[in-house]
Design a protein around this motif. Structure first.
Motif, mmCIF file in Angstrom:
data_model
loop_
_atom_site.group_PDB
_atom_site.id
_atom_site.type_symbol
_atom_site.label_atom_id
_atom_site.label_comp_id
_atom_site.label_asym_id
_atom_site.label_seq_id
_atom_site.Cartn_x
_atom_site.Cartn_y
_atom_site.Cartn_z
ATOM 1 N N SER A 133 0.838 -1.210 0.000
ATOM 2 C CA SER A 133 0.000 0.000 0.000
ATOM 3 C C SER A 133 0.868 1.253 0.000
ATOM 4 N N SER A 134 2.075 1.173 -0.601
ATOM 5 C CA SER A 134 3.024 2.279 -0.422
ATOM 6 C C SER A 134 2.673 3.529 -1.211
ATOM 7 N N CYS A 135 1.907 3.366 -2.314
ATOM 8 C CA CYS A 135 1.591 4.541 -3.117
ATOM 9 C C CYS A 135 0.112 4.520 -3.508
ATOM 10 N N ASP A 136 -0.194 4.231 -4.760
ATOM 11 C CA ASP A 136 -1.598 4.303 -5.184
ATOM 12 C C ASP A 136 -2.141 2.964 -5.673
ATOM 13 N N GLU A 137 -1.520 1.859 -5.245
ATOM 14 C CA GLU A 137 -2.101 0.548 -5.513
ATOM 15 C C GLU A 137 -2.307 -0.176 -4.194
ATOM 16 N N THR A 138 -3.524 -0.695 -3.998
ATOM 17 C CA THR A 138 -3.790 -1.511 -2.814
ATOM 18 C C THR A 138 -3.693 -2.950 -3.291
ATOM 19 N N ALA A 139 -2.777 -3.724 -2.724
ATOM 20 C CA ALA A 139 -2.576 -5.067 -3.265
ATOM 21 C C ALA A 139 -2.360 -6.104 -2.174
ATOM 22 N N ALA A 140 -2.811 -7.332 -2.479
ATOM 23 C CA ALA A 140 -2.578 -8.476 -1.597
ATOM 24 C C ALA A 140 -2.298 -9.682 -2.481
ATOM 25 N N ALA A 141 -1.430 -10.569 -2.005
ATOM 26 C CA ALA A 141 -1.050 -11.739 -2.804
ATOM 27 C C ALA A 141 -0.687 -12.899 -1.894
ATOM 28 N N VAL A 142 -0.805 -14.104 -2.433
ATOM 29 C CA VAL A 142 -0.328 -15.286 -1.715
ATOM 30 C C VAL A 142 0.736 -15.939 -2.594
ATOM 31 N N VAL A 143 1.929 -16.135 -2.012
ATOM 32 C CA VAL A 143 3.051 -16.689 -2.777
ATOM 33 C C VAL A 143 3.653 -17.856 -2.006
ATOM 34 N N ARG A 144 3.948 -18.919 -2.754
ATOM 35 C CA ARG A 144 4.541 -20.112 -2.141
ATOM 36 C C ARG A 144 6.047 -20.135 -2.392
ATOM 37 N N ASP A 145 6.813 -20.317 -1.346
ATOM 38 C CA ASP A 145 8.273 -20.455 -1.413
ATOM 39 C C ASP A 145 8.962 -19.324 -2.182
ATOM 40 N N GLY A 146 8.380 -18.143 -2.127
ATOM 41 C CA GLY A 146 9.024 -16.976 -2.738
ATOM 42 C C GLY A 146 8.945 -16.907 -4.244
ATOM 43 N N ARG A 147 8.308 -17.890 -4.884
ATOM 44 C CA ARG A 147 8.324 -17.929 -6.346
ATOM 45 C C ARG A 147 6.960 -18.178 -6.980
ATOM 46 N N GLU A 148 6.251 -19.122 -6.406
ATOM 47 C CA GLU A 148 5.010 -19.550 -7.057
ATOM 48 C C GLU A 148 3.848 -18.652 -6.609
ATOM 49 N N VAL A 149 3.377 -17.812 -7.528
ATOM 50 C CA VAL A 149 2.312 -16.864 -7.180
ATOM 51 C C VAL A 149 0.966 -17.588 -7.235
ATOM 52 N N LYS A 150 0.348 -17.746 -6.059
ATOM 53 C CA LYS A 150 -0.957 -18.421 -5.981
ATOM 54 C C LYS A 150 -2.081 -17.452 -6.328
ATOM 55 N N SER A 151 -1.883 -16.184 -5.955
ATOM 56 C CA SER A 151 -2.858 -15.146 -6.299
ATOM 57 C C SER A 151 -2.174 -13.802 -6.163
ATOM 58 N N SER A 152 -2.606 -12.844 -6.970
ATOM 59 C CA SER A 152 -2.046 -11.493 -6.866
ATOM 60 C C SER A 152 -3.135 -10.503 -7.255
ATOM 61 N N ARG A 153 -3.677 -9.837 -6.260
ATOM 62 C CA ARG A 153 -4.774 -8.897 -6.486
ATOM 63 C C ARG A 153 -4.273 -7.467 -6.348
ATOM 64 N N VAL A 154 -4.619 -6.623 -7.297
ATOM 65 C CA VAL A 154 -4.200 -5.217 -7.259
ATOM 66 C C VAL A 154 -5.410 -4.328 -7.544
ATOM 67 N N ALA A 155 -5.677 -3.389 -6.631
ATOM 68 C CA ALA A 155 -6.711 -2.376 -6.897
ATOM 69 C C ALA A 155 -5.999 -1.054 -7.116
ATOM 70 N N SER A 156 -6.063 -0.569 -8.348
ATOM 71 C CA SER A 156 -5.366 0.675 -8.673
ATOM 72 C C SER A 156 -6.257 1.869 -8.352
ATOM 73 N N GLN A 157 -5.624 2.964 -7.951
ATOM 74 C CA GLN A 157 -6.391 4.186 -7.644
ATOM 75 C C GLN A 157 -6.218 5.243 -8.726
#
Ligand code: KG4
Ligand code: ZN
Length: 355
Positions: A9-33
């Motif tokens: 949430s550092s700037c103008d994107e609100t985002a949450a993600a689940v990642v396995r072992d630092g590499r495998e992206v299970k989900s990546s959600r981004v809400a842009s403002q």
């Protein structure tokens, strides 16, 4: 198997993600403002914080649902804690703390820019050491990643004034192309002739960047001032093409110098501006000539996202670098602060040597 929830949430994107072992992206959600800030042609901090607070809980729920992961299956929560807009960071950090405390999970603090440096690893195997150019709306800097533990990502050089994305945004504002400006400038530039407008190159040496002179030159060209006096204003497409080429050339020349100095043959570009086709083409040409390996994350991991936060967070968690629940966000990067501390120490040594 280690599953991390990442929060950004550092700037103008609100985002949450689940990642396995630092590499495998299970989900990546981004809400842009973007739409929220567009009328002001830039990010309004107070509006950003409020929007983050409204959207973060739903983003976390959506990321967990998409990954098919319940909170008790997670191994930790990683959050972007610096650098950025303080009020915006505060929302993500408070959300992460509350989530970690409620579910008894370790909290991991991540530097947002270091996460950009890490972002290519979400899709390619890239062994450190490598040099990464991070160019976005807020940052333009070169880093040497020697690893992903504490203090293993060194800042090599940064901008003296504007960030590259900011320069694109300012040119877009002059040409009334809307915000964010980078994609619009790129679209306009595709129909322009970069040789039709003469723009200056920076005289800064070493691994420093500067874009304010370029911005002033573009304004002078449009307003027919300085050496452009008396002439017709340039076609917007030509100006966009010349500007884009000048930015890409400056970025790539410093990337080349940084890799040479660091003695590495693996380079990466990241951040929102890494989406720029001229920058990509110039980096590809450089690496083809030098025989270097180039890594560029796909667009969704170039711009701000939480997968890169969870990705780097995995390595920090593995190294035991967890944060207390007293964690506070900071508008500045530690790497930058480290650079300042090192400069101060060097100055002190210098003064001591003076008679
Ligand atoms: O990384 P990012 O999403 O957010 C920040 O942390 O700033 O980067 C956004 C920046 C904006 O300044 C935007 O104009 C720029 O990246 N950008 C581009 C392109 N796409 C985004 N600049 C040039 N060409 C593009 N295609
Ligand atoms: Zn960013």
């Amino acid at each position: 198997m280690t599953l991390l929830l990442g929060i950004e949430s550092s700037c103008d994107e609100t985002a949450a993600a689940v990642v396995r072992d630092g590499r495998e992206v299970k989900s990546s959600r981004v809400a842009s403002q973007h739409e929220l800030h567009a009328p002001w042609r830039g990010v309004v901090p107070e509006l950003a914080s409020r929007a983050h607070a409204e959207r973060l809980p739903a983003m976390i729920e959506a990321a967990l649902a998409e990954a098919g992961v319940s909170p008790d299956e997670l191994d930790g929560v990683a959050v972007a804690a610096r650098p950025g807009l303080l009020g915006a960071l505060l929302v993500g950090v408070c959300g992460a703390k509350a989530f970690a405390w409620a579910h008894g999970l370790p909290l991991v603090d991540v530097d947002h820019v270091e996460a950009h440096v890490y972002s290519p690893l979400l899709v390619v195997k890239l062994e450190p050491p490598y040099v990464c150019l991070v160019a976005s709306g807020g940052h333009t800097a070169l880093y040497l990643a020697r690893g992903f533990g504490e203090g293993e990502i060194d800042l090599l050089g940064t901008t003296r004034d504007d960030a590259a994305g900011e320069a694109f945004d300012k040119l877009a504002a002059m040409l009334e192309l809307g915000f964010p400006g980078g994609p619009a400038v790129q679209r306009l530039a595709s129909g322009g002739d970069p040789d039709a407008v003469e723009l200056p190159t920076t005289r800064l040496e070493g691994l420093q960047f500067s874009f304010s002179g370029l911005k002033t030159a573009a304004r002078y060209a449009l307003e027919g001032r300085g050496k452009h006096a008396g002439g017709p204003p340039p076609a917007p497409a030509d100006l966009a093409a010349a500007f884009q080429r000048a930015v890409a050339e400056q970025l790539v020349s410093r990337l080349a110098a940084a890799a040479e100095q660091a003695g590495v043959s693996r380079v990466a570009i990241a951040g929102g501006v890494a989406a720029n086709s001229a920058l990509r083409a110039a980096s590809e040409a450089l690496c083809a000539t030098k025989g270097w390996r180039l890594a560029v994350p796909p667009l969704c991991y170039c711009t701000d996202n939480a997968a890169m936060i969870a990705g780097l967070g995995f390595h920090r968690l593995r190294a035991g670098l967890t944060a207390p629940l007293e964690l506070e966000p900071s508008p500045r990067s530690e790497a930058r602060e480290l650079g300042r501390v090192l400069r101060q120490r060097a100055q002190q040594r210098h003064h001591r040597k003076q008679p």
